[in-house]
Design a protein around this motif. Structure first.
Motif, short mmCIF file in Angstrom:
data_model
loop_
_atom_site.label_atom_id
_atom_site.label_comp_id
_atom_site.label_asym_id
_atom_site.label_seq_id
_atom_site.Cartn_x
_atom_site.Cartn_y
_atom_site.Cartn_z
N ASN A 254 0.85 -1.19 0.00
CA ASN A 254 0.00 0.00 0.00
C ASN A 254 0.88 1.24 0.00
O ASN A 254 1.54 1.53 1.00
N ARG B 249 5.34 -0.49 -12.48
CA ARG B 249 4.15 0.24 -12.00
C ARG B 249 4.20 0.47 -10.50
O ARG B 249 3.95 1.58 -10.01
N PHE B 250 4.55 -0.54 -9.73
CA PHE B 250 4.61 -0.43 -8.28
C PHE B 250 5.77 0.46 -7.84
O PHE B 250 5.61 1.38 -7.03
N ALA C 90 5.31 4.20 -8.60
CA ALA C 90 4.33 4.81 -7.69
C ALA C 90 4.93 5.04 -6.31
O ALA C 90 4.72 6.10 -5.69
N ARG D 25 0.22 5.64 -15.44
CA ARG D 25 -0.43 4.51 -14.76
C ARG D 25 -0.17 4.57 -13.25
O ARG D 25 -1.08 4.34 -12.43
N ALA D 26 1.04 4.91 -12.86
CA ALA D 26 1.37 5.04 -11.44
C ALA D 26 0.60 6.19 -10.81
O ALA D 26 0.12 6.09 -9.67
N ASP E 224 -2.88 5.12 -10.11
CA ASP E 224 -2.90 4.31 -8.88
C ASP E 224 -2.94 5.20 -7.64
O ASP E 224 -3.72 4.98 -6.71
N TRP F 194 -7.45 5.26 -8.87
CA TRP F 194 -7.99 4.43 -9.95
C TRP F 194 -7.19 3.15 -10.12
O TRP F 194 -7.13 2.60 -11.22
N GLY F 195 -6.61 2.64 -9.05
CA GLY F 195 -5.79 1.45 -9.15
C GLY F 195 -6.54 0.22 -9.61
O GLY F 195 -5.99 -0.60 -10.34
N GLU F 196 -7.78 0.05 -9.19
CA GLU F 196 -8.55 -1.14 -9.53
C GLU F 196 -9.60 -0.89 -10.58
O GLU F 196 -10.42 -1.75 -10.87
#
Length: 204
Positions: free
Chosen positions: A31, A80-81, A84, A187-188, A191, A195-197
Protein backbone atom coordinates in the motif's frame (compact mmCIF):
# COMPACT_ATOMS: atom_id res chain seq x y z
CA UNK A 1 29.48 -9.94 0.75
CA UNK A 2 30.93 -10.02 -2.73
CA UNK A 3 29.47 -7.55 -5.25
CA UNK A 4 26.93 -6.05 -2.82
CA UNK A 5 27.52 -2.61 -1.35
CA UNK A 6 25.17 -1.26 1.33
CA UNK A 7 24.71 2.49 1.56
CA UNK A 8 22.94 4.06 4.52
CA UNK A 9 20.62 6.93 3.63
CA UNK A 10 21.84 7.83 0.13
CA UNK A 11 24.07 6.90 -2.78
CA UNK A 12 27.54 8.39 -2.68
CA UNK A 13 27.83 11.21 -5.19
CA UNK A 14 30.82 9.68 -7.00
CA UNK A 15 29.25 6.36 -8.06
CA UNK A 16 28.98 5.95 -11.83
CA UNK A 17 26.09 3.64 -12.66
CA UNK A 18 26.19 4.25 -16.40
CA UNK A 19 23.34 4.98 -18.75
CA UNK A 20 21.27 1.80 -18.22
CA UNK A 21 20.46 1.03 -14.58
CA UNK A 22 18.56 -1.91 -13.13
CA UNK A 23 16.36 -0.75 -10.24
CA UNK A 24 14.09 -2.40 -7.67
CA UNK A 25 12.54 -1.40 -4.35
CA UNK A 26 11.54 -2.99 -1.06
CA UNK A 27 8.82 -1.57 1.18
CA UNK A 28 6.87 -2.40 4.32
CA UNK A 29 3.99 -3.61 2.18
CA UNK A 30 2.08 -3.02 -1.03
CA UNK A 31 0.00 0.00 0.00
CA UNK A 32 1.86 3.11 -1.19
CA UNK A 33 -0.01 5.38 1.25
CA UNK A 34 0.54 3.25 4.36
CA UNK A 35 3.69 1.24 3.72
CA UNK A 36 6.97 3.15 3.64
CA UNK A 37 9.61 2.71 0.99
CA UNK A 38 12.61 1.18 2.76
CA UNK A 39 15.23 0.07 0.25
CA UNK A 40 16.22 0.95 -3.32
CA UNK A 41 18.69 -1.33 -5.05
CA UNK A 42 20.54 -0.53 -8.28
CA UNK A 43 22.99 -2.19 -10.65
CA UNK A 44 24.81 -0.99 -13.75
CA UNK A 45 24.92 -4.55 -15.10
CA UNK A 46 28.55 -5.11 -14.10
CA UNK A 47 27.75 -7.74 -11.47
CA UNK A 48 27.67 -5.25 -8.59
CA UNK A 49 24.55 -4.22 -6.67
CA UNK A 50 24.25 -1.00 -4.68
CA UNK A 51 21.66 -1.30 -1.91
CA UNK A 52 20.43 2.00 -0.44
CA UNK A 53 18.74 1.66 2.95
CA UNK A 54 16.59 4.77 3.23
CA UNK A 55 16.16 6.86 6.35
CA UNK A 56 12.61 7.85 7.23
CA UNK A 57 13.24 11.49 6.32
CA UNK A 58 14.01 10.34 2.74
CA UNK A 59 16.85 12.85 2.49
CA UNK A 60 18.66 11.21 -0.44
CA UNK A 61 19.41 13.83 -3.11
CA UNK A 62 21.98 11.72 -4.95
CA UNK A 63 19.64 8.76 -5.29
CA UNK A 64 16.74 10.98 -6.36
CA UNK A 65 18.91 12.66 -9.00
CA UNK A 66 19.89 9.30 -10.52
CA UNK A 67 16.33 7.97 -10.57
CA UNK A 68 14.89 11.14 -12.10
CA UNK A 69 17.69 11.58 -14.66
CA UNK A 70 15.98 11.40 -18.05
CA UNK A 71 19.26 10.54 -19.77
CA UNK A 72 19.52 7.20 -17.94
CA UNK A 73 17.28 4.25 -18.75
CA UNK A 74 15.93 2.37 -15.72
CA UNK A 75 15.08 -1.33 -15.99
CA UNK A 76 12.41 -2.65 -13.59
CA UNK A 77 10.32 -5.76 -13.17
CA UNK A 78 6.75 -4.52 -12.51
CA UNK A 79 7.72 -0.87 -12.71
CA UNK A 80 4.15 0.24 -12.00
CA UNK A 81 4.61 -0.43 -8.28
CA UNK A 82 8.15 0.92 -7.95
CA UNK A 83 7.40 4.14 -9.84
CA UNK A 84 4.33 4.81 -7.69
CA UNK A 85 6.30 4.21 -4.49
CA UNK A 86 9.06 6.56 -5.61
CA UNK A 87 6.59 9.28 -6.45
CA UNK A 88 4.77 8.87 -3.13
CA UNK A 89 7.79 8.62 -0.82
CA UNK A 90 10.65 10.32 -2.70
CA UNK A 91 8.57 12.91 -4.52
CA UNK A 92 10.14 12.16 -7.91
CA UNK A 93 9.01 10.94 -11.32
CA UNK A 94 11.34 8.13 -12.29
CA UNK A 95 12.15 7.67 -15.94
CA UNK A 96 12.69 6.68 -18.65
CA UNK A 97 11.54 3.14 -17.92
CA UNK A 98 11.91 -0.37 -19.37
CA UNK A 99 9.69 -2.95 -17.64
CA UNK A 100 10.58 -6.62 -18.01
CA UNK A 101 7.18 -7.75 -16.74
CA UNK A 102 5.31 -5.82 -19.43
CA UNK A 103 7.81 -7.03 -22.02
CA UNK A 104 7.32 -10.62 -20.88
CA UNK A 105 3.54 -10.36 -21.19
CA UNK A 106 3.85 -8.94 -24.69
CA UNK A 107 6.26 -11.54 -26.08
CA UNK A 108 5.98 -14.66 -23.86
CA UNK A 109 2.35 -15.24 -24.82
CA UNK A 110 2.81 -19.01 -24.52
CA UNK A 111 2.74 -18.78 -20.71
CA UNK A 112 0.97 -16.97 -17.90
CA UNK A 113 4.06 -17.10 -15.67
CA UNK A 114 5.53 -13.60 -15.76
CA UNK A 115 6.98 -13.27 -12.26
CA UNK A 116 10.66 -12.37 -12.01
CA UNK A 117 11.64 -15.84 -10.82
CA UNK A 118 10.09 -17.52 -13.87
CA UNK A 119 11.32 -14.94 -16.37
CA UNK A 120 14.85 -15.03 -14.94
CA UNK A 121 14.98 -18.82 -15.17
CA UNK A 122 13.90 -18.93 -18.81
CA UNK A 123 15.59 -15.82 -20.21
CA UNK A 124 18.77 -15.54 -18.11
CA UNK A 125 19.17 -19.14 -16.94
CA UNK A 126 19.20 -18.02 -13.30
CA UNK A 127 17.35 -19.67 -10.40
CA UNK A 128 16.33 -16.95 -7.94
CA UNK A 129 15.22 -17.49 -4.36
CA UNK A 130 12.21 -15.43 -3.24
CA UNK A 131 12.42 -16.59 0.39
CA UNK A 132 13.04 -13.07 1.75
CA UNK A 133 10.30 -11.38 -0.30
CA UNK A 134 8.09 -10.99 2.75
CA UNK A 135 10.37 -9.78 5.52
CA UNK A 136 10.88 -6.70 7.68
CA UNK A 137 12.51 -4.25 5.28
CA UNK A 138 12.15 -1.46 7.82
CA UNK A 139 14.52 -3.13 10.28
CA UNK A 140 17.43 -1.01 11.46
CA UNK A 141 19.90 -3.67 10.31
CA UNK A 142 19.27 -5.75 7.20
CA UNK A 143 20.33 -9.39 7.33
CA UNK A 144 22.76 -10.97 4.90
CA UNK A 145 19.84 -12.96 3.48
CA UNK A 146 17.85 -9.77 2.84
CA UNK A 147 20.81 -8.10 1.14
CA UNK A 148 21.45 -11.08 -1.11
CA UNK A 149 17.76 -11.28 -1.97
CA UNK A 150 17.35 -7.64 -2.94
CA UNK A 151 20.64 -7.64 -4.84
CA UNK A 152 19.57 -10.64 -6.91
CA UNK A 153 16.51 -8.71 -8.07
CA UNK A 154 18.68 -6.24 -10.01
CA UNK A 155 21.83 -8.21 -10.90
CA UNK A 156 20.13 -10.07 -13.77
CA UNK A 157 17.76 -7.44 -15.18
CA UNK A 158 20.16 -6.31 -17.94
CA UNK A 159 20.41 -9.86 -19.30
CA UNK A 160 16.65 -10.33 -19.00
CA UNK A 161 16.02 -7.08 -20.85
CA UNK A 162 18.34 -8.13 -23.67
CA UNK A 163 16.58 -11.47 -24.07
CA UNK A 164 13.08 -10.03 -23.98
CA UNK A 165 14.00 -7.16 -26.30
CA UNK A 166 15.14 -9.69 -28.92
CA UNK A 167 11.84 -11.55 -28.58
CA UNK A 168 9.83 -8.33 -28.87
CA UNK A 169 11.73 -7.43 -32.03
CA UNK A 170 11.12 -10.88 -33.49
CA UNK A 171 7.37 -10.60 -32.81
CA UNK A 172 7.17 -7.02 -34.11
CA UNK A 173 6.11 -5.58 -30.75
CA UNK A 174 8.96 -3.27 -29.79
CA UNK A 175 7.00 -0.09 -30.54
CA UNK A 176 3.98 -1.37 -28.62
CA UNK A 177 6.18 -2.20 -25.63
CA UNK A 178 7.79 1.24 -25.73
CA UNK A 179 4.38 2.90 -25.75
CA UNK A 180 3.47 0.90 -22.63
CA UNK A 181 6.72 1.90 -20.91
CA UNK A 182 6.11 5.56 -21.74
CA UNK A 183 2.64 5.34 -20.17
CA UNK A 184 3.88 3.87 -16.86
CA UNK A 185 4.28 7.21 -15.00
CA UNK A 186 0.65 8.00 -15.87
CA UNK A 187 -0.43 4.51 -14.76
CA UNK A 188 1.37 5.04 -11.44
CA UNK A 189 -0.30 8.43 -11.03
CA UNK A 190 -3.72 6.83 -11.63
CA UNK A 191 -2.90 4.31 -8.88
CA UNK A 192 -2.00 7.08 -6.46
CA UNK A 193 -5.10 9.10 -7.36
CA UNK A 194 -7.46 6.21 -6.61
CA UNK A 195 -7.99 4.43 -9.95
CA UNK A 196 -5.79 1.45 -9.15
CA UNK A 197 -8.55 -1.14 -9.53
CA UNK A 198 -10.62 0.67 -12.16
CA UNK A 199 -10.22 0.09 -15.90
CA UNK A 200 -10.87 3.60 -17.13
CA UNK A 201 -10.62 2.38 -20.72
CA UNK A 202 -13.56 -0.05 -20.42
CA UNK A 203 -17.01 0.77 -21.82
CA UNK A 204 -18.82 0.35 -18.51
Amino acid sequence: MKNITLHKGDLPADIDLGKVIAVDTEAMGLNPFRDALCVVQLSSGDGTAHVVQLSRDFDCPNLKAVLADQSRLKIFHFARFDVAMMKQWLGIECGPIWCTKIASKLCRTYTDRHGLKDVAREIAGVDMSKAQQSSDWGAETLTDAQLHYCASDVLHLHAIKDGLEAMLAREGRLELAQACFDFLPVRAELDLEGWGETDIFSHS
